[in-house]
Design a protein around this motif. Sequence first.
Motif, PDB file in Angstrom:
ATOM      1  N   ALA A   8      12.538 -27.763   9.360  1.00 58.46           N
ATOM      2  CA  ALA A   8      12.834 -26.438   9.914  1.00 58.46           C
ATOM      3  C   ALA A   8      12.816 -26.448  11.442  1.00 58.46           C
ATOM      4  O   ALA A   8      12.583 -25.424  12.074  1.00 58.46           O
ATOM      5  N   THR A   9      13.042 -27.603  12.045  1.00 57.73           N
ATOM      6  CA  THR A   9      13.054 -27.766  13.514  1.00 57.73           C
ATOM      7  C   THR A   9      11.805 -27.155  14.143  1.00 57.73           C
ATOM      8  O   THR A   9      11.885 -26.318  15.047  1.00 57.73           O
ATOM      9  N   SER A  44       7.490 -16.196   2.912  1.00 60.08           N
ATOM     10  CA  SER A  44       8.755 -15.594   3.341  1.00 60.08           C
ATOM     11  C   SER A  44       8.463 -14.481   4.343  1.00 60.08           C
ATOM     12  O   SER A  44       7.547 -13.668   4.113  1.00 60.08           O
ATOM     13  N   PRO A  45       9.231 -14.388   5.468  1.00 56.33           N
ATOM     14  CA  PRO A  45       8.986 -13.317   6.462  1.00 56.33           C
ATOM     15  C   PRO A  45       9.164 -11.921   5.863  1.00 56.33           C
ATOM     16  O   PRO A  45       8.553 -10.963   6.324  1.00 56.33           O
ATOM     17  N   GLU A  46      10.009 -11.812   4.794  1.00 60.72           N
ATOM     18  CA  GLU A  46      10.217 -10.508   4.155  1.00 60.72           C
ATOM     19  C   GLU A  46       8.988 -10.057   3.365  1.00 60.72           C
ATOM     20  O   GLU A  46       8.861  -8.882   3.024  1.00 60.72           O
ATOM     21  N   HIS A  47       8.122 -11.006   3.042  1.00 58.95           N
ATOM     22  CA  HIS A  47       6.905 -10.672   2.275  1.00 58.95           C
ATOM     23  C   HIS A  47       5.676 -11.201   3.032  1.00 58.95           C
ATOM     24  O   HIS A  47       4.955 -12.057   2.550  1.00 58.95           O
ATOM     25  N   SER A  48       5.481 -10.677   4.244  1.00 58.19           N
ATOM     26  CA  SER A  48       4.400 -11.176   5.111  1.00 58.19           C
ATOM     27  C   SER A  48       3.011 -10.857   4.547  1.00 58.19           C
ATOM     28  O   SER A  48       2.010 -11.403   5.009  1.00 58.19           O
ATOM     29  N   GLU A  49       2.945  -9.962   3.536  1.00 61.95           N
ATOM     30  CA  GLU A  49       1.652  -9.623   2.941  1.00 61.95           C
ATOM     31  C   GLU A  49       1.179 -10.688   1.945  1.00 61.95           C
ATOM     32  O   GLU A  49       0.042 -10.623   1.447  1.00 61.95           O
ATOM     33  N   PHE A  85      10.705 -19.714  11.203  1.00 61.19           N
ATOM     34  CA  PHE A  85      11.632 -20.819  11.426  1.00 61.19           C
ATOM     35  C   PHE A  85      12.779 -20.753  10.412  1.00 61.19           C
ATOM     36  O   PHE A  85      12.644 -20.146   9.343  1.00 61.19           O
ATOM     37  N   ASP A  86      13.897 -21.374  10.784  1.00 63.68           N
ATOM     38  CA  ASP A  86      15.049 -21.478   9.884  1.00 63.68           C
ATOM     39  C   ASP A  86      15.024 -22.832   9.197  1.00 63.68           C
ATOM     40  O   ASP A  86      14.910 -23.867   9.860  1.00 63.68           O
ATOM     41  N   VAL A  87      15.174 -22.837   7.893  1.00 70.22           N
ATOM     42  CA  VAL A  87      15.156 -24.082   7.126  1.00 70.22           C
ATOM     43  C   VAL A  87      16.515 -24.763   7.241  1.00 70.22           C
ATOM     44  O   VAL A  87      17.547 -24.151   6.955  1.00 70.22           O
ATOM     45  N   ASP A  88      16.530 -26.028   7.681  1.00 74.45           N
ATOM     46  CA  ASP A  88      17.804 -26.759   7.758  1.00 74.45           C
ATOM     47  C   ASP A  88      17.905 -27.862   6.709  1.00 74.45           C
ATOM     48  O   ASP A  88      18.960 -28.469   6.549  1.00 74.45           O
ATOM     49  N   GLU A  89      16.754 -28.141   5.997  1.00 76.94           N
ATOM     50  CA  GLU A  89      16.815 -29.144   4.941  1.00 76.94           C
ATOM     51  C   GLU A  89      15.584 -29.041   4.051  1.00 76.94           C
ATOM     52  O   GLU A  89      14.480 -28.792   4.521  1.00 76.94           O
ATOM     53  N   HIS A  99      14.694 -18.307   5.736  1.00 73.73           N
ATOM     54  CA  HIS A  99      13.729 -18.124   6.815  1.00 73.73           C
ATOM     55  C   HIS A  99      12.331 -18.306   6.223  1.00 73.73           C
ATOM     56  O   HIS A  99      12.048 -17.809   5.134  1.00 73.73           O
ATOM     57  N   ILE A 100      11.477 -19.008   6.934  1.00 74.30           N
ATOM     58  CA  ILE A 100      10.092 -19.192   6.485  1.00 74.30           C
ATOM     59  C   ILE A 100       9.130 -18.756   7.582  1.00 74.30           C
ATOM     60  O   ILE A 100       9.465 -18.768   8.768  1.00 74.30           O
TER      61      ILE A 100
END
Length: 597
Positions: free
Chosen positions: A259-260, A275-280, A231-235, A221-222
């Motif tokens: 990422a569509t 990364s959404p987990e590290h939005s800071e 967004f979800d990375v597809d490639e 996820h980015i």
Amino acid sequence: MDNIRNFCIIAHIDHGKSTLADRMLELTGVIHTTDNKQVLDSMALERERGITIKAKAVRMPYRSRNGDDYILNLIDTPGHVDFNYEVSRSLKACEGAILLVDASQGVEAQTIANAYLAIDAGLEIIQVINKIDLPGAMVDECRRQLEDMLGLPGKDALLISAKTGAGVPELLEAIVSRVLPPRGNAAEPLQCLVFDSYYDAYRGVIPHIRVFSGSLRRGDHIMVKSTSRVFDVDEVGYFEPQLTPCEQLTAGEVGYVGATIREVGDIHVGDTIISPEHSETTAIAGSRRSQPMVFCGIYPVNSNDFPKLTLALEKFQLNDSSVSFEKESSAALGHGYRLGFMGMLHMEITIERLKREYGQELIATMPSVLYKVFTSDGEFIMIDNPSRFPAPNAIDRIEEPIIRAQIIVPTDLVGPCMELSESKRGTMVSLEYPDSRRTLLTYDLPLAEIITGYYDKLKSVSRGYASMDYDFAGYRPGDLVKVDVLVKGNQTDALSFISVRDGAIARARVLIHKLRKVIPRHLFEIPLQAAIGGKVIAREDIAPIKKDVLAKCYGGDITRKRKLLEKQKEGKKRMKMVGSVEVPQEAFLLLLKMEDE
């Protein structure tokens, strides 16, 4: 990461950047043979004009002479001053730059400008003198110029011929030994800089990224830092030079991510992907915003195509973020957009690309610059469109944009170049002699004079030898007036232009004379006028088409013929009152080519 090298090639236009890239691709085995076709210049316009328009990235595997394997990420950049923003963006993704100098031309204006960009970005610069196989190569002079004009050690310059491949293997070794490996840590949170992008009809926005920390793989996820969209990375993949999928991209690498991303506004060049987990995670400082220098209006030929033009511009801006646009409307042309460009060539290329790549049928209005208009109540407004100027009695003064131009010209051709610059209201700042053969002229010139063919005339009077680079130098008061064009008494705002008061009458007469030939004749007389405020300064009339109403009279009383002529006279009088005049597209295109005569 220790075996990755990220670098770009910078130079003046036509000094051999794309040809050098070809040789590197051959030597590293990415392609087998190019026959000097400039592989990275894949756009049809680039092939036609022989110039690089878009910066292109490519990944090259390289085994050095000591047996170590390296990954070289090269970005080939444009050389023309109008595409300078492409260069400044590319430098953000690199640790090193190859500064290319043509041995037969020497250090030129854009060489200096690009070198300073690289120095300011803190890049390792490798000086390279190209085209040493030419009979007129001036290797020793080029070394001196590098020292005198740029302060770079001339003795360290590598000698190559990109066309024959001589010296290129040594250059690859120099890249490996002199360019620093990228800094960063694959174990830290994800941080990527978007340095370019384009729109794919099937996959949405494809950002080109440089990974500064962390890693990226399919299924991750980015988050786009500026919009907070996830967004979800597809490639993920590399440029070889076509898009080649891979398992993952790690810190220090250059590649792309799919990422569509369907909405073009969800991501922009200069954004940071985290990364959404590290939005800071902090955003990476992107390149400075581009500063549009030339403006023009574009309108769809068919007014119903306005939504298509909107979508095309949004997609185009993904690929060329130096173009700015905003909506505007014209009484003559309907709804359209006001576009900002880096220069005249940039404007020409952009309009051509919109027509070819995005299938748009467009009308372009006369190019203009951004004026600072001070009103009588003490405030000022920034105006890029002549039709938005306030009434003459509400204007206190007008200030126009000034550029500082550096012109390098052979010493025996200095006279004509100075004469041309003086005729364009230029003010000389300095005159220097970098060597015995060339002169460096520095002029302050109004930007409005530059966009009316100055560069073409400079090339003409210098027999093609002059080179020019410029920077924005601020605003200066000028004796300027707005000239309105009236067709049958109705003001046509798209034909208005700003001119120096002294040259307004001559310029207006030229335009009116040309318009008379372009606008078709009607059954009634059409007056064409140019006016400053309420004062008409030029006029020509388009004669009416004569219809022979007496053709059917074979004889009879003269009163019968007079009756028909009177009836025709009344009809023409009524038609002149209610008839409308269609101004053809050619009339607006005239303004693009109009010169002071």
